[in-house]
Design a protein around this motif. Structure first.
Motif, mmCIF file in Angstrom:
data_model
loop_
_atom_site.group_PDB
_atom_site.id
_atom_site.type_symbol
_atom_site.label_atom_id
_atom_site.label_comp_id
_atom_site.label_asym_id
_atom_site.label_seq_id
_atom_site.Cartn_x
_atom_site.Cartn_y
_atom_site.Cartn_z
ATOM 1 N N ASN A 131 53.522 -11.438 -40.321
ATOM 2 C CA ASN A 131 53.707 -10.175 -39.989
ATOM 3 C C ASN A 131 54.071 -9.318 -41.372
ATOM 4 N N SER A 132 53.786 -10.225 -42.562
ATOM 5 C CA SER A 132 53.676 -9.432 -43.821
ATOM 6 C C SER A 132 55.030 -8.708 -44.134
ATOM 7 N N ALA A 161 51.802 -15.683 -34.861
ATOM 8 C CA ALA A 161 52.553 -15.477 -35.847
ATOM 9 C C ALA A 161 52.738 -14.009 -36.277
ATOM 10 N N ARG A 162 51.694 -13.147 -35.930
ATOM 11 C CA ARG A 162 51.783 -11.867 -36.499
ATOM 12 C C ARG A 162 51.957 -10.908 -35.302
ATOM 13 N N THR A 163 52.602 -11.096 -34.229
ATOM 14 C CA THR A 163 52.789 -10.121 -33.093
ATOM 15 C C THR A 163 53.997 -9.352 -33.288
ATOM 16 N N ALA A 219 49.931 -8.406 -29.852
ATOM 17 C CA ALA A 219 49.082 -9.296 -29.425
ATOM 18 C C ALA A 219 47.609 -9.060 -29.719
ATOM 19 N N ASP A 220 47.228 -7.901 -29.302
ATOM 20 C CA ASP A 220 45.857 -7.289 -29.464
ATOM 21 C C ASP A 220 45.322 -6.512 -30.857
ATOM 22 N N ASN A 221 44.916 -7.144 -31.670
ATOM 23 C CA ASN A 221 44.704 -6.230 -32.904
ATOM 24 C C ASN A 221 43.200 -6.853 -33.584
#
Length: 704
Positions: free
Chosen positions: A397-398, A498-500, A505-507
């Motif tokens: 998620n930076s 891990a980045r949601t 979820a959609d990117n």
């Protein structure tokens, strides 16, 4: 008059007789062709196709020598009809034309030439200034005839004609049919139409003539040869081809920035590792995305595509976008702030040194760090703190604050050194220069450096230099980042779950095949990046403005990421991308978290970190360190403020009760890790030691 005519005719016959009796030696056709040096240099792709050119010689405009088979038959026919109708029949001298020229000049008073194409080739090969009168003119004509006859004896007619159309000057600085065809008509010579062929051939008697006069000559020649042609069409063609602003170029311009960097001399041919088809695709995809972002003040972008195995650069787009104000800038080599794209290498170093695991918990909450230049207060991109998060969640998620806390563990200097080893050759200042903001990408890097470093992660930590010139020897690989740390970081970067929290979820970071990716956005949205890799390719994309002005609400996931995903999809249209296998010493274990929202999952650990079949993870303890004052700090005592009201906090983090803190060898008593000290002028050092006396951390500061 009759006596004069007879005398001149006799002299002409004598000159021709001398020429016939005293033959010349013709040069080799292959040597003439080999000596023809284009004014341009040529950039070739890996298959030998021209992808760009660069003008080097500014005195004349020559392109590559064209074989007769590569020239439109309509053009060669027009040249023969207009310049030497009996070219195929005579042996270098057209006697009928010679007699007719003598008659017209000295009897009818209408001078005209009698030079054949072969004789004109002879003059072009000698390249001597033309004399019009006297003995010098006579000698030149004699030598021209001698060489013409020699050419007819040793060359074929096609070789003579091929040399003629390649050595002729057509208009202005243009020499050779390739330059004339490319620049005037915007075509390769084989693509010239009938009307274009007639117009360019009609230039030869007077290259600087006005378009109307050239068109009239072309139309007259066509009618004399009974060629069915529309003279109105010839007029239109001449107006376009010979207009002052007619500077077409059929030569592809796929990599101008790379051409500027590699091409140095006229006629040079540099074969690159670029694939022309992929280069064109990368340019077009980037241009389309920049067009979509035009209303958000985005003008520029750059793309680099690399083969992971060979280090070959397959696509190098230094600039794209119709609204760019600085198309000459090379966005692949330009230095820009890295944003969050350095975080994978920071976590890799923390994993390598066993400070953290992928499941270690870090605080994502406000933090205040004393530095030599004042307090440093990092914030997350969305300013929504997540509390306790795992390293996997922090990287995916930076999140900024966990990255800064990780840099505190690792140390700025070791991280700076690692980045330099990875190929970030411009990160050369001291750790104090960058400070903790290095974790968030305050340093300036290039897209080339980014692709090289990410490729290291893609190859399990094996590093080598990229190459873009085909004959450059491949660089030997060396293990820079341990395979276990590289694998775990790549796995975290490839995890959509891990980045949601940040990206949903959609990117644009999700692909239907295995890939690992990271985005980054610099301060004030001046740059955004998307860099990632599959099992076979590394793709690096930058989007922004070369002038440095900010974009409007454009982040890495909305600016550069669409280009990255489109290119990755194109690369893997017919190729799979299997996930890498865990290297020896890396094990998976069911992991349950305490006091956090992290879900139970299977996590990767190195063998020495996994202690139980099911791991229970609590908050990672920070290393013992001196928190304040900052190393190198200069403190000024204000004489207008009573000393009792001027206190300097000396504090430590992660220390146990058995550890000691000394100020210039004087032991300090701390309450909850802090003491307030009254500063006095002088130089000071603070040391944190363990129970055995070993120094764990040390800083120095000055009071003035």
């Amino acid at each position: 008059m009759k006596r004069r005519t007879v005398a001149i005719a006799a002299a002409t016959v004598v000159a021709l007789g001398v020429a016939l009796a005293w033959p010349a030696q013709a040069p080799e056709f292959a040597a003439v062709r080999a000596s023809f040096t284009p004014s341009d240099a040529f950039l070739l792709d890996r298959h030998g196709d021209v992808i760009d050119t660069l003008r080097i010689d500014m005195k004349v405009r020559r392109f590559e020598w064209q074989p007769l088979s590569a020239i439109s038959p309509a053009f060669t026919s027009a040249v023969i009809r207009g310049e030497d109708a009996r070219f195929r029949e005579h042996g270098g001298i057209d006697w009928r034309s010679v007699i007719g020229a003598v008659r017209d000049r000295y009897v009818l008073g209408r001078p005209r030439g009698a030079s054949t194409i072969t004789m004109q080739v002879a003059s072009l090969l000698r390249s001597t200034p033309r004399a019009h009168e006297g003995i010098r003119a006579w000698l030149q004509k004699r030598n021209q005839v001698r060489l013409a006859l020699a050419l007819e004896r040793s060359w074929t007619k096609d070789q003579i004609l091929e040399t003629y159309v390649n050595l002729l000057h057509y208009r202005g600085e243009l020499q050779g049919i390739a330059a004339a065809s490319y620049v005037l008509a915007g075509k390769v010579p084989s693509g010239l139409s009938l009307s274009e062929s007639l117009v360019i051939a009609a230039l030869l008697p007077q290259p600087s003539a006005a378009p109307e006069r050239v068109a009239a000559r072309a139309c007259s020649r066509a009618r004399s040869a009974s060629i069915a042609v529309d003279c109105a069409e010839i007029d239109r063609t001449a107006a376009v081809v010979l207009s002052n602003d007619s500077q077409h170029s059929a030569a592809p311009q796929l990599a101008p920035q790379l051409a500027n960097a590699l091409l140095k001399s006229a006629g040079q041919r540099v074969t690159t590792t670029i694939d022309a088809g992929l280069q064109r695709t990368a340019r077009d995809v980037l241009t389309l995305q920049l067009t979509k972002l035009a209303d958000q003040n985005v003008r520029d972008g750059a793309v680099l595509v690399v083969d992971n195995e060979t280090a070959d650069v397959l696509a190098y787009v230094g600039s794209a976008g119709p609204r760019s104000r600085a198309m000459q800038v090379d966005g692949v080599r330009a230095l820009r702030q890295a944003g969050s794209t350095l975080k994978p290498f920071l976590y890799a170093l923390a994993l390598e040194r066993r400070y953290l695991t992928a499941a270690s918990l870090l605080k994502d909450s406000p933090v205040y760090l004393d530095t030599a230049t004042g307090a440093y207060i990092p914030q997350d991109y969305d300013k929504d703190y997540k509390g306790l998060v795992s390293v996997r969640t922090a990287l995916g998620n930076s999140l900024n604050i966990p990255a800064v806390r990780t840099l505190v563990l690792v140390g700025v200097e070791p991280f700076r050194d690692r980045l330099y080893e990875l190929g970030f050759e411009h990160i050369v200042e001291s750790g104090d220069y960058y400070g903790y903001s290095l974790a968030l990408g305050s340093a300036e890097v290039s897209l080339w450096e980014q692709a090289q470093a990410y490729r290291t992660l893609a190859r399990g930590g094996q590093s080598s230099h990229l190459r873009v010139v085909a004959d450059q020897a491949p660089d030997a690989s060396h293990q820079l980042v341990p395979a276990d740390a590289s694998f775990i970081v790549a796995d975290m970067m490839s995890d959509p779950a891990a980045r949601t929290l940040t990206f949903g979820a959609d990117n644009y970071l999700n692909t239907p095949f295995w890939s690992a990716v990271k985005t980054g956005t610099s301060k004030d949205m001046r740059d955004n990046w998307c860099i990632g890799f599959s099992s076979k390719y590394t793709v690096a994309v930058w989007v922004g403005n070369f002038e440095g002005d900010s974009m409007h609400d454009v982040s890495g996931v909305t600016g550069a990421a669409p280009v990255w995903r489109a290119l990755m999809g194109d690369l893997h249209r017919n190729e799979s991308s299997p996930a890498p296998k865990a290297p020896p010493g890396v094990m998976s274990a069911k992991t349950r978290f305490v006091n956090t929202n992290e879900a139970t999952r299977s996590e990767w650990f190195t063998k020495d970190q996994q202690t139980e079949p099911t791991m229970i993870v609590a908050l990672a303890q920070p290393m013992a360190r001196i928190a304040s004052p900052a190393n190198g700090m200069v403190i000024a005592v204000d004489p207008d403020i009573p000393p009792a009201y001027q206190k300097l906090p000396i504090s430590v983090e992660g220390a146990t009760r058995k550890m000691t803190v000394k100020l210039n060898d004087q032991k300090l008593s701390l309450t909850d890790g802090v003491t307030l000290w009254t500063p006095r002028t002088g130089a000071y050092s603070v040391e944190l030691g363990d129970e055995s006396g070993k120094v764990l951390d040390r800083i120095v500061f000055t009071v003035r």
